[in-house]
Design an enzyme around this catalytic site. Structure first.
Site, mmCIF file in Angstrom:
data_model
loop_
_atom_site.group_PDB
_atom_site.id
_atom_site.type_symbol
_atom_site.label_atom_id
_atom_site.label_comp_id
_atom_site.label_asym_id
_atom_site.label_seq_id
_atom_site.Cartn_x
_atom_site.Cartn_y
_atom_site.Cartn_z
ATOM 1 N N GLU A 166 0.827 -1.207 0.000
ATOM 2 C CA GLU A 166 0.000 0.000 0.000
ATOM 3 C C GLU A 166 0.861 1.257 0.000
ATOM 4 O O GLU A 166 0.461 2.285 -0.543
ATOM 5 C CB GLU A 166 -0.964 -0.010 1.191
ATOM 6 C CG GLU A 166 -1.916 -1.203 1.233
ATOM 7 C CD GLU A 166 -2.696 -1.414 -0.055
ATOM 8 O OE1 GLU A 166 -2.905 -0.435 -0.803
ATOM 9 O OE2 GLU A 166 -3.121 -2.549 -0.314
ATOM 10 N N GLU B 240 -0.771 -0.092 -9.823
ATOM 11 C CA GLU B 240 -0.344 -1.375 -9.269
ATOM 12 C C GLU B 240 1.132 -1.633 -9.554
ATOM 13 O O GLU B 240 1.812 -2.296 -8.768
ATOM 14 C CB GLU B 240 -1.197 -2.496 -9.845
ATOM 15 C CG GLU B 240 -1.029 -3.835 -9.151
ATOM 16 C CD GLU B 240 -1.535 -3.857 -7.713
ATOM 17 O OE1 GLU B 240 -1.217 -4.821 -6.995
ATOM 18 O OE2 GLU B 240 -2.245 -2.912 -7.301
#
Length: 501
Positions: free
Chosen positions: A267, A296
């Site tokens: 994250e 991502e």
């Protein structure tokens, strides 16, 4: 007149972004600290905000102002800030105008309610409580795809929202090549007699120590904790509220190291992207991430290519042993092998680097079948388990570890999953290019030097905002089109060495 029209669009875009920030803040709160009985009211809040945002997105004045500025020499070349903003404003406006307000509101309410139902039903293995909601969300999503329009596949209309320009036809051959290479690598690794001792990852790791170590690591890498938070949730995510407010979440298990630590670093990768966007462009396409796949790529870079490297742990190992007394008798090399274990499993977010993409392919294929009408919601659990048995050789004993494990479908994120594998592909290709320009990155990590890679990604990816669509960005940064061989080679090189095959 053109400059006045552009200024109006710019202000309208920023004001809309501020309103959207309230929605992201409400969504973060709903996943973290909302009282259990507050979900119904939150769903109504999100529906009301969705209505307002849809009204702003489809305001006829947006179309009028765009018509004034489009095609003007004043915008400059296609890659200029103004030209990029106008291009993406047009794309967003045309997209929004295709979606009926009623559908936008219904989706917002259904997904807000759906997340709350999923949170309550998953721990209880209560598929029957979740199934009607999932059926409703997929029905609305199919309606959304039809409203947006598509050339070949309903799925393409959804995928394009997350990965501009991507299509099913593009993805399938790339995924097929990666799937074949992954299966071949797994067979080789399975035949190895060298296996890691993963019991060392299941010793006692106090939550307070995990959080302290996680904070130390992300700060060292370059995440600004004064412009962010770290909280605990059921399903980890990053939420960028706006400049100076980028929030990370994770979940901890005191008897398992990987989940909490690599959840934080993953994250954090997303968070670095959020913090790397230029604040002067907030609320405009040039201040926005271009796609979830590129997003991502940032989380996967830091989680896998950096934090699972031996060089990374050469630097952080002394601090890890100080934070966790349970690692006091563990050799660094044994720990590094353990955190890189390859073992087919049920849970996507805890999957190893090699098998992870097979999890994504299963979800991609199930979503495709649902959108094509080849599969019904009622039959999804069995289809899911069958594919897991076929691809990974495992089958869920409890539905919470099967089709109900991810929050995404309850949140309406359909067409989203392929961006995870695209992120892995982009990450490997970007990383190879960065190493060509910067020298051995792992040697730098061993010295605690993470700034060169972070600055490289800031310059080449974060600061570009939405200037280039994903595959164009890959070509601009690396000099060639998306090529799965970078990831295939990376995995083969790393794991052949670890497993001595």
């Amino acid at each position: 007149m053109m400059q006045e029209a552009y200024r109006w669009l710019w202000e309208h875009s920023r004001e809309t972004a501020y309103l959207a920030s309230f929605g992201r803040l409400a969504g973060w709160d709903q996943a973290t600290y909302i009282p259990r009985k507050g979900h119904a009211h939150r769903a109504q809040m999100q529906a009301a905000l969705a209505k307002l945002l849809h009204q702003r997105a489809t305001d006829p004045r947006v179309g009028e102002m765009l018509a004034v500025v489009e095609g003007s020499d004043w915008l400059g070349p296609p890659e200029s800030v103004e030209a990029v903003n106008v291009r993406e404003w047009r794309r967003a406006y045309d997209h929004a105008c295709k979606i009926p307000q009623r559908l936008a509101v219904e989706l917002a309410q259904a997904t807000s309610e759906g997340e709350a139902i999923w949170q309550q039903a998953r721990p209880k293995n209560d598929w029957e409580a979740f199934r009607p909601t999932l059926k409703k969300i997929f029905g609305l999503t199919r309606e959304l795809a039809d409203a947006i329009g598509y050339q070949d596949e309903p799925y393409d209309a959804l995928l394009d929202q997350y990965e501009p320009g991507a299509t099913t036809k593009q993805l399938e051959p790339v995924f097929a090549r990666l799937r074949q290479a992954t299966v071949e690598l797994l067979k080789r690794l399975d035949g190895s007699t060298r296996k890691p001792d993963t019991s060392i990852l299941h010793r006692h790791f106090p939550q307070s120590a995990q959080e302290a170590f996680g904070r130390e690591v992300v700060a060292k890498i370059g995440f600004d904790l004064e412009a962010g938070r770290l909280d605990v949730v059921a399903h980890p995510f990053m939420q960028g509220i706006g400049p100076g407010d980028v929030r990370l979440t994770t979940r901890y298990y005191e008897d398992y190291f990987n989940a909490g630590f690599f959840g934080i670093v993953h994250e954090m990768g997303h968070g670095l992207y959020g913090q790397g966007l230029l604040p002067e462009h907030f609320g405009t396409p040039m201040g926005s991430e271009i796609s979830l796949g590129i997003h991502e790529s940032q989380s996967r870079t830091w989680e896998n290519l950096v934090a699972r490297s031996l060089g990374f742990w050469r630097h952080f190992w002394p601090r890890a042993q100080q934070h966790f007394s349970s690692l006091g008798d563990v050799r660094l090399e044994d720990f590094h092998f353990a955190i890189n274990e390859v073992k087919p499993s049920l849970i996507r977010v805890e999957a190893d680097e090699v098998t992870y993409n097979l999890h994504i392919m299963i979800r991609f294929e199930v979503e495709l079948a649902l959108l094509r009408g080849e599969l019904s919601i009622d039959d999804v659990p069995e289809a899911w388990d069958t594919k897991y048995q076929e691809y990974l050789g495992v089958r869920s004993a409890e539905i919470r570890d099967g089709v109900m494990q991810d929050v995404h479908w309850s949140a309406g994120l359909i067409g989203y999953f392929p961006t995870y594998t695209l992120g892995n592909l982009y990450a490997a290709q970007f990383f190879a290019r960065a190493e060509q320009e910067l020298g051995s990155l792992e040697a730098q990590f061993a010295q605690g030097e993470f700034t060169p890679l972070l600055e490289w990604t800031r310059k080449n990816i974060h600061h570009q905002g939405s200037r280039y669509w994903p595959r164009d960005l890959v070509r601009v940064v690396t000099g060639q089109d998306l090529n799965p061989q970078f990831l295939i080679d990376n995995l083969n090189l790393k794991y052949s060495a670890l497993y001595a095959v």
